[in-house]
Design an enzyme around this catalytic site. Structure first.
Site, PDB file in Angstrom:
ATOM      1  N   GLU A  80       0.921  -1.066   0.371  1.00  0.00           N
ATOM      2  CA  GLU A  80      -0.281   0.008   0.081  1.00  0.00           C
ATOM      3  C   GLU A  80       0.840   1.279   0.147  1.00  0.00           C
ATOM      4  O   GLU A  80       0.440   1.888   0.512  1.00  0.00           O
ATOM      5  CB  GLU A  80      -1.290   0.224   1.080  1.00  0.00           C
ATOM      6  N   GLU A 120      -5.352  -8.737  -0.120  1.00  0.00           N
ATOM      7  CA  GLU A 120      -5.869  -8.632   1.092  1.00  0.00           C
ATOM      8  C   GLU A 120      -7.436  -8.424   0.308  1.00  0.00           C
ATOM      9  O   GLU A 120      -7.817  -7.467  -0.177  1.00  0.00           O
ATOM     10  CB  GLU A 120      -5.642  -7.306   1.081  1.00  0.00           C
TER      11      GLU A 120
HETATM   12  O1  AHR Z   1      -5.418  -5.546   7.052  1.00  0.00           O
HETATM   13  C1  AHR Z   1      -5.184  -3.922   7.260  1.00  0.00           C
HETATM   14  C2  AHR Z   1      -4.809  -3.042   6.772  1.00  0.00           C
HETATM   15  O2  AHR Z   1      -5.574  -2.858   5.551  1.00  0.00           O
HETATM   16  C3  AHR Z   1      -3.213  -3.626   6.213  1.00  0.00           C
HETATM   17  O3  AHR Z   1      -2.402  -3.799   7.404  1.00  0.00           O
HETATM   18  C4  AHR Z   1      -3.220  -2.881   4.954  1.00  0.00           C
HETATM   19  O4  AHR Z   1      -2.013  -3.480   4.227  1.00  0.00           O
HETATM   20  C5  AHR Z   1      -4.428  -2.239   4.464  1.00  0.00           C
HETATM   21  O5  AHR Z   1      -5.332  -1.170   4.561  1.00  0.00           O
END
Ligand code: AHR
Length: 512
Positions: free
Chosen positions: A173, A316
């Site tokens: 990110e 994610e």
């Molecule tokens: O999964 C929680 C958070 O969500 C992670 O650390 C990040 O990559 C995303 O914003």
């Protein structure tokens, strides 16, 4: 009766087992308590890893585990997590909950966990606040075989043999918590950092980028977009592919995508357990946006990489609700209901259907954080409805997606959030068995389905179902309230089969 066509003779793409991957971050009680309790814990463990949790995870055949973050990755300095535990740095995890991070779980412990799980490794490096040298030395520490400063240090710390790093993320990110970069700036940084993520032992001509399906090398994952940020995808790919031989695939083997389902929006989020029928459909409608995202970013990737060697890595995904009342807001601990099960069913069907481009996906997160497959409370553990979906879907791993089409109709309570009544995907495995997974998104309606096979003759059928009311969940006092059961309602008929999918259920059928 809905018609369902399955053309088993038409194999579309391989469903990489990594689509069923998981993500574990130093966040809340995911690593500490959830996976790792330490060798001296009273909770039964093997080398510090919880025996009950590892067993439950092995059951669903976890193929790959991403670690150590997440946002934590771009603040993580790997040398803090090696060597004698009593000498490891203690610090505050400022990002997640302000708790003490004692670094007792580091590289060696992660590798031990993956070995107990029998899964591949996906290490996420620190580009945001770490140096090129630090990243380069981490890779040397983990993978170099022979005489070198980092290999020697690894041996001193008790592991003379190198480990295998299957995937390596170069930042996380980086448009946000990983450094607030612009796409062009990140991509230039990516090019520089990844150069020093060395492929030790590889010959020169394949030492740049392997292509996502080449397991002999470390596959490098570049930070991709947040949700629908096509400007990021375009900007990163343009820079990655600039002055670049086509065989180098833009110096990357994968581009990540992050998308969470927030029914009430990013700020409000909403309860994980208390919701009405409208919110049920809204949650599922928002989940289905994943398919638009895969197509949207996939179309840009096609321009640069028509051969699809660069995988879209959805590392994610999952539901993100308000935390359970009374828990640390920085721990992101939430319960898990049949609604989460349907969210998992939809996402996994989408990934299967787009497995020509989606090469890996990691649910966030494995234990005790967001849409987990396992929850723990002290020595107690439960398998969530999402765990059961992963269990029902596991036979798709490494099978071939086959062409299929199911007649659906739109259902829901609000025009903006209508969804198809049914969702499906079908695959055929190496032994010629057909695996079908179907979700019924309706809270109230059962749907009869008439299936027609082409290129396949069914002789024997078996099925399991996860079926309950929309907000049903497992608790530590009643951990098996929601669980999959054998389903006897599938009838083979000449040329196909017939069955009725009960409301609010996920059904897995195997035909031999
Ligand atoms: O999964 C929680 C958070 O969500 C992670 O650390 C990040 O990559 C995303 O914003």
């Amino acid at each position: 009766m809905a018609k369902y066509f399955i053309n088993a003779g038409h194999k579309v793409s391989k469903i990489n087992k990594e689509i069923y991957g998981h993500f574990s971050e130093h966040l809340g009680r995911c690593i500490y308590e959830g996976l790792y309790v330490g060798e001296n814990s009273e909770i039964p463990n093997v080398n510090g890893m919880r025996r009950d949790v590892v067993e439950a995870l092995r059951e669903i055949r976890v193929p790959v585990l991403r670690w150590p973050g997440g946002c934590f990755a771009d603040e993580y300095h790997w040398k803090d997590g090696i060597g004698p535990k009593e000498k490891r740095k203690r610090m505050i995890n400022t990002h997640w909950g302000g708790v003490v991070e004692d670094n007792s779980f580091g590289t060696h412990e992660y590798m031990e966990l993956c070995s107990q799980l029998g899964c591949e490794t996906y290490v996420n490096g620190n580009l945001g606040s770490g140096t090129v040298q630090e990243m380069s030395e981490w890779v040397e520490y983990m993978t170099f075989e022979g005489v070198s400063p980092m290999a020697d240090l690894r041996a001193q710390n008790g592991h003379p043999d190198p480990w295998k790093v299957d995937f390596f993320g170069v930042g996380n990110e980086n448009w946000g918590c990983g450094g607030n970069m612009t796409p062009e700036f990140y991509a230039n940084e990516y090019r520089r950092y990844q150069t020093y993520v060395r492929q030790y032992g590889a010959s020169e001509d394949n030492s740049l980028a392997a292509g996502i399906d080449n397991p002999s090398l470390i596959r490098k994952i570049a930070c991709g977009p947040n949700i629908d940020d096509t400007e990021w995808t375009e900007g990163v790919l343009k820079t990655l592919f600039r002055h670049c031989e086509p065989m180098w695939h833009g110096h990357a083997d994968g581009l990540s995508l992050h998308y969470y389902t927030h029914p009430e929006g990013w700020k409000t989020k909403g309860s994980a357990t208390q919701f009405d029928v409208k919110t049920w459909y809204k949650t599922l409608a928002k989940t289905l946006f994943m398919e638009d995202l895969v197509k949207m970013h996939g179309a840009i990737m096609d321009q640069y990489d028509p051969e699809k060697k660069l995988g879209l890595i959805v590392d994610e995904w999952g539901t993100w609700f308000s935390v359970e009342p009374g828990t640390n807001p920085g721990f992101l601990y939430q319960q898990n209901t049949m609604r989460d099960a349907l969210v998992a069913c939809l996402n996994l069907n989408i990934f299967n259907k787009h497995s020509d481009r989606v090469k890996m996906a990691c649910i966030a997160q494995m234990v005790n954080v967001l849409q987990s497959v396992i929850l723990t409370d002290g020595a107690r553990m439960l398998k969530t409805p999402t765990w059961h979906v992963f269990d029902l879907y596991k036979d798709h791993q490494e099978a071939s997606l086959v062409e299929s089409f199911l007649e659906t109709k739109q259902i829901g309570e609000e025009e903006e959030y209508m969804v198809p009544n049914l969702s499906e995907s079908a695959s055929i495995d190496a032994e010629g068995k057909l695996h079908i997974t179907i979700g019924n998104l309706s809270v109230t309606e059962d749907y009869p389905v008439e299936t027609v096979f082409s290129g396949f003759e069914g002789k024997k059928v078996s099925a399991r179902i996860l079926h309950d009311r929309m907000d049903a969940l497992n608790t530590f006092d009643e951990p098996d309230m929601v669980a999959s059961k054998p389903f006897e309602g599938v009838r083979l008929v000449p040329g196909g089969m017939e069955f009725t999918v009960p409301a609010c259920s996920v059904l897995a059928i195997t035909v031999e």
